[in-house]
Design an enzyme around this catalytic site. Sequence first.
Site, mmCIF file in Angstrom:
data_model
loop_
_atom_site.group_PDB
_atom_site.id
_atom_site.type_symbol
_atom_site.label_atom_id
_atom_site.label_comp_id
_atom_site.label_asym_id
_atom_site.label_seq_id
_atom_site.Cartn_x
_atom_site.Cartn_y
_atom_site.Cartn_z
ATOM 1 C CG ASP A 1 -5.279 8.864 -12.111
ATOM 2 O OD1 ASP A 1 -5.515 8.284 -11.035
ATOM 3 O OD2 ASP A 1 -6.157 9.407 -12.802
ATOM 4 C CG ASP B 1 -1.963 1.079 1.177
ATOM 5 O OD1 ASP B 1 -3.102 0.750 0.803
ATOM 6 O OD2 ASP B 1 -1.659 2.239 1.500
ATOM 7 C CD GLU C 1 -4.453 4.168 -1.342
ATOM 8 O OE1 GLU C 1 -4.612 4.531 -0.175
ATOM 9 O OE2 GLU C 1 -5.360 4.266 -2.215
#
Length: 307
Positions: A194, A177, A220
Amino acid sequence: MTEKILLVDDEPEIREILAELLEDEGYTVVQAENGEAAFESFMSQEVDLVITDVRMPTMTGVELLKAIKQTDSEVDTIILTGQSDELTAIDCLRAGAYDYLLKPVEDLDVMLNSVNRAIEKRSLRIKNLELMDQLEELAVRDPLTGLYNMRPFYQFVDAEISSAQEHSHHLGVLFLDIDYFKKINDNFGHQFGDHLLRWFAELLKAEQTETTNIFRYGGEEFVMVLPETNTEKTIEIGKRLLEVVRQQEFTHDGVSTNITVSIGGAVYPVDSINQTDLIRLADQALYKAKESGRDCFIMTSSESIIK
């Protein structure tokens, strides 16, 4: 691409006449004098259509049609038959022939129309199959990063657990993460975020081995599945990923940032032999890494914090 037609007839004069007609239409023609020779040609090269006489020595047109069908080929067959063989030709249609034409073929336009329709049908079928493949690929790929999404993830882990069980191997699972990703979006904008996700996906790809598969779990969060990887090796990979990410600087549109990741890991069969539990334990280990200050790695088996 020029379509290739396999033309089969034991009468050379008829073959030459039909071959010349088809070549004048722009087709490539491969000739065979009987069904046996035709089947050898069929198996050794790509053809788009087969045109075959019914009555031939060594292997009849009916036998050739059945042999082609047994290969699960999508190539169509047009049967050439004499008036007395018309019932046989109808049987061929029931067996999967595309069309039949009576010999002698006096109206060549009728033959060309049949050939063109068969070729167009095959071309359309190929395009539809390609489109279906593309749609299926889109369904299992994350459009932003190009990684597999969660649709195939559970099936993949199931398959790898079965393989690991069969061959007495280990299987590592790492959940990753990106730390404080929301702050990155808030500070630099979602487009920047992005681009960062795409960059991070490429970073993971650069670290993967031949058998590793990487998935975007959502947002994410990413997952690496590591076949034939024991606890020690999984820890080694997790530690290396921590360091690799720390050393990188992401730049987009003149804006730069450094990131860190939190990682949680679990290994089959050490931590669990069950797919659901293995995934849950790796995800829980990730959550503990985030609770422990982020930028660290926790394995389910030890729960010690790896910096």
